[in-house]
Design an enzyme around this catalytic site. Structure first.
Site, PDB file in Angstrom:
ATOM      1  N   PRO A 101       0.841  -1.205   0.000  1.00 19.78           N
ATOM      2  CA  PRO A 101       0.000   0.000   0.000  1.00 19.78           C
ATOM      3  C   PRO A 101       0.879   1.261   0.000  1.00 19.78           C
ATOM      4  O   PRO A 101       1.862   1.324   0.742  1.00 19.78           O
ATOM      5  CB  PRO A 101      -0.804  -0.098   1.292  1.00 19.78           C
ATOM      6  CG  PRO A 101      -0.646  -1.490   1.766  1.00 19.78           C
ATOM      7  CD  PRO A 101       0.609  -2.055   1.160  1.00 19.78           C
ATOM      8  N   SER A 104       1.564   4.304   3.362  1.00 22.68           N
ATOM      9  CA  SER A 104       1.045   3.791   4.632  1.00 22.68           C
ATOM     10  C   SER A 104       2.156   3.450   5.623  1.00 22.68           C
ATOM     11  O   SER A 104       1.942   2.710   6.572  1.00 22.68           O
ATOM     12  CB  SER A 104       0.191   2.537   4.380  1.00 22.68           C
ATOM     13  OG  SER A 104      -0.901   2.870   3.582  1.00 22.68           O
ATOM     14  N   GLY A 105       3.364   3.957   5.373  1.00 19.17           N
ATOM     15  CA  GLY A 105       4.472   3.705   6.302  1.00 19.17           C
ATOM     16  C   GLY A 105       5.053   2.311   6.151  1.00 19.17           C
ATOM     17  O   GLY A 105       5.737   1.812   7.041  1.00 19.17           O
ATOM     18  N   LEU A 106       4.786   1.657   5.018  1.00 18.26           N
ATOM     19  CA  LEU A 106       5.268   0.287   4.824  1.00 18.26           C
ATOM     20  C   LEU A 106       6.432   0.229   3.831  1.00 18.26           C
ATOM     21  O   LEU A 106       6.678  -0.797   3.202  1.00 18.26           O
ATOM     22  CB  LEU A 106       4.111  -0.615   4.369  1.00 18.26           C
ATOM     23  CG  LEU A 106       2.943  -0.665   5.360  1.00 18.26           C
ATOM     24  CD1 LEU A 106       1.755  -1.410   4.791  1.00 18.26           C
ATOM     25  CD2 LEU A 106       3.395  -1.329   6.675  1.00 18.26           C
ATOM     26  N   SER A 108       6.881   1.845   0.929  1.00 14.81           N
ATOM     27  CA  SER A 108       6.612   1.858  -0.517  1.00 14.81           C
ATOM     28  C   SER A 108       7.613   2.764  -1.249  1.00 14.81           C
ATOM     29  O   SER A 108       8.106   2.394  -2.319  1.00 14.81           O
ATOM     30  CB  SER A 108       5.169   2.294  -0.812  1.00 14.81           C
ATOM     31  OG  SER A 108       4.906   3.548  -0.242  1.00 14.81           O
ATOM     32  N   SER A 109       7.918   3.926  -0.677  1.00 15.05           N
ATOM     33  CA  SER A 109       8.831   4.830  -1.393  1.00 15.05           C
ATOM     34  C   SER A 109      10.237   4.234  -1.462  1.00 15.05           C
ATOM     35  O   SER A 109      10.904   4.317  -2.499  1.00 15.05           O
ATOM     36  CB  SER A 109       8.850   6.220  -0.763  1.00 15.05           C
ATOM     37  OG  SER A 109       9.343   6.147   0.544  1.00 15.05           O
ATOM     38  N   ALA A 110      10.686   3.596  -0.379  1.00 19.59           N
ATOM     39  CA  ALA A 110      12.022   2.978  -0.402  1.00 19.59           C
ATOM     40  C   ALA A 110      12.055   1.823  -1.397  1.00 19.59           C
ATOM     41  O   ALA A 110      13.008   1.689  -2.175  1.00 19.59           O
ATOM     42  CB  ALA A 110      12.394   2.484   0.994  1.00 19.59           C
ATOM     43  N   ALA A 111      11.000   1.000  -1.414  1.00 21.55           N
ATOM     44  CA  ALA A 111      10.972  -0.155  -2.334  1.00 21.55           C
ATOM     45  C   ALA A 111      10.970   0.323  -3.786  1.00 21.55           C
ATOM     46  O   ALA A 111      11.705  -0.218  -4.625  1.00 21.55           O
ATOM     47  CB  ALA A 111       9.748  -1.019  -2.043  1.00 21.55           C
ATOM     48  N   ASP A 152      14.970   2.206   6.021  1.00 21.21           N
ATOM     49  CA  ASP A 152      14.023   1.681   5.018  1.00 21.21           C
ATOM     50  C   ASP A 152      14.752   1.142   3.791  1.00 21.21           C
ATOM     51  O   ASP A 152      14.463   0.042   3.307  1.00 21.21           O
ATOM     52  CB  ASP A 152      13.060   2.790   4.547  1.00 21.21           C
ATOM     53  CG  ASP A 152      12.041   3.153   5.605  1.00 21.21           C
ATOM     54  OD1 ASP A 152      12.263   2.798   6.772  1.00 21.21           O
ATOM     55  OD2 ASP A 152      11.041   3.812   5.263  1.00 21.21           O
TER      56      ASP A 152
HETATM   57  C1  MEV Z   1       9.674   6.301   9.357  1.00 22.63           C
HETATM   58  O1  MEV Z   1       9.450   5.081   8.644  1.00 22.63           O
HETATM   59  C2  MEV Z   1      10.564   6.072  10.529  1.00 22.63           C
HETATM   60  C3  MEV Z   1      11.029   7.332  11.239  1.00 22.63           C
HETATM   61  O2  MEV Z   1      11.894   6.886  12.289  1.00 22.63           O
HETATM   62  C4  MEV Z   1      11.765   8.270  10.326  1.00 22.63           C
HETATM   63  C5  MEV Z   1      13.061   7.678   9.796  1.00 22.63           C
HETATM   64  O3  MEV Z   1      13.627   6.790  10.420  1.00 22.63           O
HETATM   65  O4  MEV Z   1      13.512   8.176   8.732  1.00 22.63           O
HETATM   66  C6  MEV Z   1       9.874   8.068  11.887  1.00 22.63           C
END
Ligand code: MEV
Length: 320
Positions: A101, A104-106, A108-111, A152
């Site tokens: 997704p 959603s903090g999973l 996605s942008s890094a992948a 990430d």
């Molecule tokens: C974000 O996925 C995690 C944070 O620790 C920011 C980061 O590590 O770049 C909030």
């Protein structure tokens, strides 16, 4: 010539936010992936399209500009930056598909960044290894986001569970962590940059309190590493619950995220916490048993994924 590269999404198990202040963190790759295909353009334009995300854009990588024909993808900024920094600006076609997704903090942008870079390097026959790929992808994330830890991109490149130490050395915890988990993700997206700034502000206003919370998170992460290496699932769950409380005290939870966390615990998860920056985004609930009832309960309110960790990091194929 056609290159296809894919990279996994990730969840942070311990140490989000505290990692920004040099504390250790642990994150793992999940079995959901982003795929990038790069081939010669059928005309003299550079095209980026995604059938699953329903967008299409014409790109000018030299001037970092694009013209959207369909959709409104935030993820385009990462692909554009990769092309701007690493492409010779010849016309290519890029096709993105993803079952992570987006937003959603999973990871996605890094992948997407890792997969785009790897595909482009293979397309141009540029030599790279996982270390250089993770490093270059991190630089792209920093340029686009302003602030980003290397966590990430390391996880999306190497796969597995990764421990990032206080001295920024990483260690792959290549153990057989088989326990499945539920990810609940809120329709409300979090803004990582804003959440990191909010925590910084809280820390500056309350240093005597917040500094202790951050270092407690670091100690907790080190206990988590020990629990993972000994496959002590109930201990991992207990630490996840403490970590959630500490994240809440930093102000990064939301009613939606906390509701998912408490529902998961009520239905039998051994531990549940926010994963990632918070303010929206996702939670992770560890479920050695009862995964279906945890998933069913959360899915009454938000979207869910049932998943597990994978050792498979960046992967690519070339077709001539
Ligand atoms: C974000 O996925 C995690 C944070 O620790 C920011 C980061 O590590 O770049 C909030």
């Amino acid at each position: 010539m056609e290159v296809i590269a894919s990279a996994p999404g990730k969840v942070i198990l311990f140490g989000e936010h505290s990692v920004v202040y040099g504390e250790p963190a642990i994150a793992g790759a999940v079995d959901k992936r982003a795929f990038i295909k790069i081939k010669n353009s059928p005309n003299n334009k550079t095209i980026l399209k995604s059938y699953d995300l329903n967008f299409e854009a014409e790109i000018n990588s030299k001037s970092k500009k694009y013209y959207l024909k369909k959709g409104k993808p935030g993820i385009i900024r990462y692909i554009l930056e990769v092309l701007y920094q690493h492409h010779d600006h010849s016309p290519i076609e890029i096709i993105l598909s993803s079952n992570i997704p987006i937003g959603s903090g999973l990871g996605s942008s890094a992948a997407v960044t890792v997969a785009t870079l790897a595909a482009l390097y293979r397309y141009h026959k540029v030599k790279f290894n996982r270390k250089s790929l993770a490093f270059d992808a991190h630089k792209i994330e920093e340029t686009v986001q302003g602030i980003a830890s290397p966590l990430d991109t390391l996880v999306c490149t190497h796969g597995g569970i990764i421990y990032l130490s206080r001295s920024k050395k990483f260690q792959s915890l290549r153990i057989k962590f088989k326990t499945p988990f539920v990810i609940g993700y809120s329709s409300k997206h979090g803004n990582t940059g804003k959440m990191v700034k909010d925590v910084k502000f809280l820390k500056e206003n309350n240093p005597k309190i917040v500094n202790h919370i951050i270092s407690a998170m670091g100690n907790l992460t080190n206990s988590g590493k020990y629990a993972i290496l000994h496959n002590n699932v109930s201990k991992i769950g207990e630490l996840m619950n403490i970590n959630h409380g500490l994240l809440d005290s930093l102000g990064v939870s939301t009613p939606e995220l906390s509701r998912m966390v408490y529902l998961a615990r009520k239905k039998g998860a051994v531990g549940a916490k926010i994963t990632g920056a918070g303010g929206g985004g996702s939670i992770i609930a560890l479920c050695p048993k009862n995964i279906d009832s945890v998933a069913a309960e959360i899915s009454k309110y938000e979207k869910i994924l049932k998943t597990k960790f994978t050792n498979k990091g960046i992967y690519y194929q070339v077709k001539y």
